[in-house]
Design a protein around this motif. Sequence first.
Motif, PDB file in Angstrom:
ATOM      1  N   HIS A  52      14.753 -28.864  -4.065  1.00 34.18           N
ATOM      2  CA  HIS A  52      14.700 -27.555  -3.422  1.00 34.18           C
ATOM      3  C   HIS A  52      13.503 -27.372  -2.497  1.00 34.18           C
ATOM      4  N   LEU A  53      12.576 -28.320  -2.489  1.00 31.42           N
ATOM      5  CA  LEU A  53      11.418 -28.184  -1.608  1.00 31.42           C
ATOM      6  C   LEU A  53      10.831 -29.552  -1.288  1.00 31.42           C
ATOM      7  N   VAL A  54       9.985 -29.555  -0.254  1.00 32.03           N
ATOM      8  CA  VAL A  54       9.287 -30.776   0.166  1.00 32.03           C
ATOM      9  C   VAL A  54       7.794 -30.492   0.160  1.00 32.03           C
ATOM     10  N   TRP A  55       7.046 -31.361  -0.520  1.00 32.76           N
ATOM     11  CA  TRP A  55       5.589 -31.270  -0.490  1.00 32.76           C
ATOM     12  C   TRP A  55       5.058 -32.195   0.610  1.00 32.76           C
ATOM     13  N   ASN A  56       4.239 -31.652   1.510  1.00 33.21           N
ATOM     14  CA  ASN A  56       3.464 -32.457   2.449  1.00 33.21           C
ATOM     15  C   ASN A  56       2.012 -32.338   1.993  1.00 33.21           C
ATOM     16  N   ILE A  57       1.457 -33.420   1.450  1.00 31.18           N
ATOM     17  CA  ILE A  57       0.135 -33.371   0.828  1.00 31.18           C
ATOM     18  C   ILE A  57      -0.871 -34.174   1.650  1.00 31.18           C
ATOM     19  N   LYS A  58      -1.885 -33.494   2.177  1.00 33.84           N
ATOM     20  CA  LYS A  58      -3.006 -34.190   2.805  1.00 33.84           C
ATOM     21  C   LYS A  58      -3.976 -34.597   1.700  1.00 33.84           C
ATOM     22  N   VAL A  59      -4.403 -35.851   1.734  1.00 28.83           N
ATOM     23  CA  VAL A  59      -5.193 -36.400   0.639  1.00 28.83           C
ATOM     24  C   VAL A  59      -6.633 -36.638   1.088  1.00 28.83           C
ATOM     25  N   TYR A  60      -7.549 -36.015   0.370  1.00 29.33           N
ATOM     26  CA  TYR A  60      -8.979 -36.158   0.635  1.00 29.33           C
ATOM     27  C   TYR A  60      -9.637 -36.969  -0.483  1.00 29.33           C
ATOM     28  N   THR A  61     -10.795 -37.510  -0.164  1.00 30.98           N
ATOM     29  CA  THR A  61     -11.706 -37.985  -1.199  1.00 30.98           C
ATOM     30  C   THR A  61     -12.932 -37.082  -1.182  1.00 30.98           C
ATOM     31  N   GLY A  62     -13.702 -37.127  -2.263  1.00 33.75           N
ATOM     32  CA  GLY A  62     -14.887 -36.275  -2.296  1.00 33.75           C
ATOM     33  C   GLY A  62     -15.629 -36.379  -3.611  1.00 33.75           C
ATOM     34  N   LYS A  63     -16.588 -35.468  -3.771  1.00 35.32           N
ATOM     35  CA  LYS A  63     -17.434 -35.459  -4.963  1.00 35.32           C
ATOM     36  C   LYS A  63     -17.359 -34.097  -5.636  1.00 35.32           C
ATOM     37  N   ILE A  64     -17.492 -34.107  -6.961  1.00 28.84           N
ATOM     38  CA  ILE A  64     -17.575 -32.879  -7.735  1.00 28.84           C
ATOM     39  C   ILE A  64     -19.039 -32.714  -8.160  1.00 28.84           C
ATOM     40  N   SER A  65     -19.483 -31.484  -8.265  1.00 26.26           N
ATOM     41  CA  SER A  65     -20.899 -31.228  -8.569  1.00 26.26           C
ATOM     42  C   SER A  65     -21.309 -31.904  -9.874  1.00 26.26           C
ATOM     43  N   ALA A  66     -22.542 -32.335  -9.929  1.00 28.77           N
ATOM     44  CA  ALA A  66     -23.042 -33.109 -11.064  1.00 28.77           C
ATOM     45  C   ALA A  66     -23.015 -32.324 -12.370  1.00 28.77           C
ATOM     46  N   ASP A  67     -23.077 -30.988 -12.266  1.00 28.25           N
ATOM     47  CA  ASP A  67     -23.136 -30.187 -13.495  1.00 28.25           C
ATOM     48  C   ASP A  67     -21.759 -29.809 -14.029  1.00 28.25           C
ATOM     49  N   PHE A  68     -20.672 -30.342 -13.416  1.00 27.77           N
ATOM     50  CA  PHE A  68     -19.332 -29.989 -13.894  1.00 27.77           C
ATOM     51  C   PHE A  68     -19.105 -30.564 -15.289  1.00 27.77           C
ATOM     52  N   GLN A  69     -18.578 -29.744 -16.183  1.00 27.77           N
ATOM     53  CA  GLN A  69     -18.241 -30.156 -17.545  1.00 27.77           C
ATOM     54  C   GLN A  69     -16.744 -29.972 -17.779  1.00 27.77           C
ATOM     55  N   ASP A  70     -16.171 -30.808 -18.665  1.00 27.16           N
ATOM     56  CA  ASP A  70     -14.757 -30.633 -19.025  1.00 27.16           C
ATOM     57  C   ASP A  70     -14.520 -29.202 -19.484  1.00 27.16           C
ATOM     58  N   ARG A  71     -13.413 -28.640 -19.066  1.00 30.31           N
ATOM     59  CA  ARG A  71     -13.041 -27.303 -19.516  1.00 30.31           C
ATOM     60  C   ARG A  71     -11.536 -27.286 -19.691  1.00 30.31           C
TER      61      ARG A  71
END
Length: 366
Positions: free
Chosen positions: A314-333
């Motif tokens: 029923h739909l089409v996803w067009n996904i632009k794909v980036y790379t990058g970094k997450i902040s050092a203080d990110f914790q699992d949630r």
Amino acid sequence: MIIEHENSDKININAFQSDLISWFKREQRDLPWRKDQDPYKVWVSEIMLQQTRVDTVIPFFNRFIDWFPTIDALADADEDKVLKAWEGLGYYSRVRNLQSAVKEVREKYNGEVPNTPKEIAELKGVGPYTAGAILSIAYGVPEPAVDGNVMRVLSRILSIWDDIAKPSSRKIFEQAVRDLISHDDPSAFNQALMELGALICTPTSPSCLLCPVREHCQAFFEGVQEELPVKTKKTKTRKVQLAAAVLLNSDGKILIHKRPASGLLANLWEFPNVELHHSLQNEREQVSNLFSQELKLNTELDKIIGQIDHVFSHLVWNIKVYTGKISADFQDRMDWRLVSFDEMEEFAFPVSYQKIYQMFRNSLEE
């Protein structure tokens, strides 16, 4: 016995059954779910074969039965492992319903797949086709199992011009199967119809000269086999533009997210993503802002490494794909995890996100 269907000439049922079943027993493909008539294996195979080609299903079926060889094994399995076993087949609601249904079979029927139309049709995710397939193939009950292949074959054999895209047409084809089915061998009869549709009576350019029931086929005599079945086109699919990012923390772990428990691709894992409702200027910065606003993630996007197009019914996803970094203080949630490259193998991802991950791995090697 002779049947006369509306808009068709007479067809000799006994001769039709004999020609069809003889061909099937001579030419049938060697498929793993045909090695025995275990109702559980028939059930798993039929659920897998919905919207999926036989060649694609074979390795998935073998792995699934290896992991969950019995109803008890599947009923007791952790859902994440079940989704992992199904990973790549798509339509994940099918396997969730299957697991729910086998739990019901264990509780209500002592682990035995029911063998009556009423009981089996009440199981979650078991529609008329699946019910008919299990009953006829595993139990030898003369019930119709009508899917697209069967409707195509019978529309040509009996010259049925009803639109197969309309739900109301299914009843016409179910009645046709009831009129034609072999009561001596309903298992072979239904499988033969499916096999004929898959191998000979194909959607385009059917191999009529190789068809074992050509002399019974009204469409062939009338020269209209290419015009049948009648099927209206689906409505246009909706296109959705997304931006997704493979984000690493300072330890080289990857951020992944578990999708909601209901809706499209429920409970599968993905990379952080946002929907783009219009084209953006300074796109990378704006996508980063969307990640911050909608996902509460502090990110630093690097570059676009490619685009993935993924088509649903029923739909089409067009996904632009980036790379990058997450902040050092990110914790699992809740529903967010930082995982190593090795740990990625433990999580079930939709096909589109498997492609994204492979694209990312390839970019590391460039």
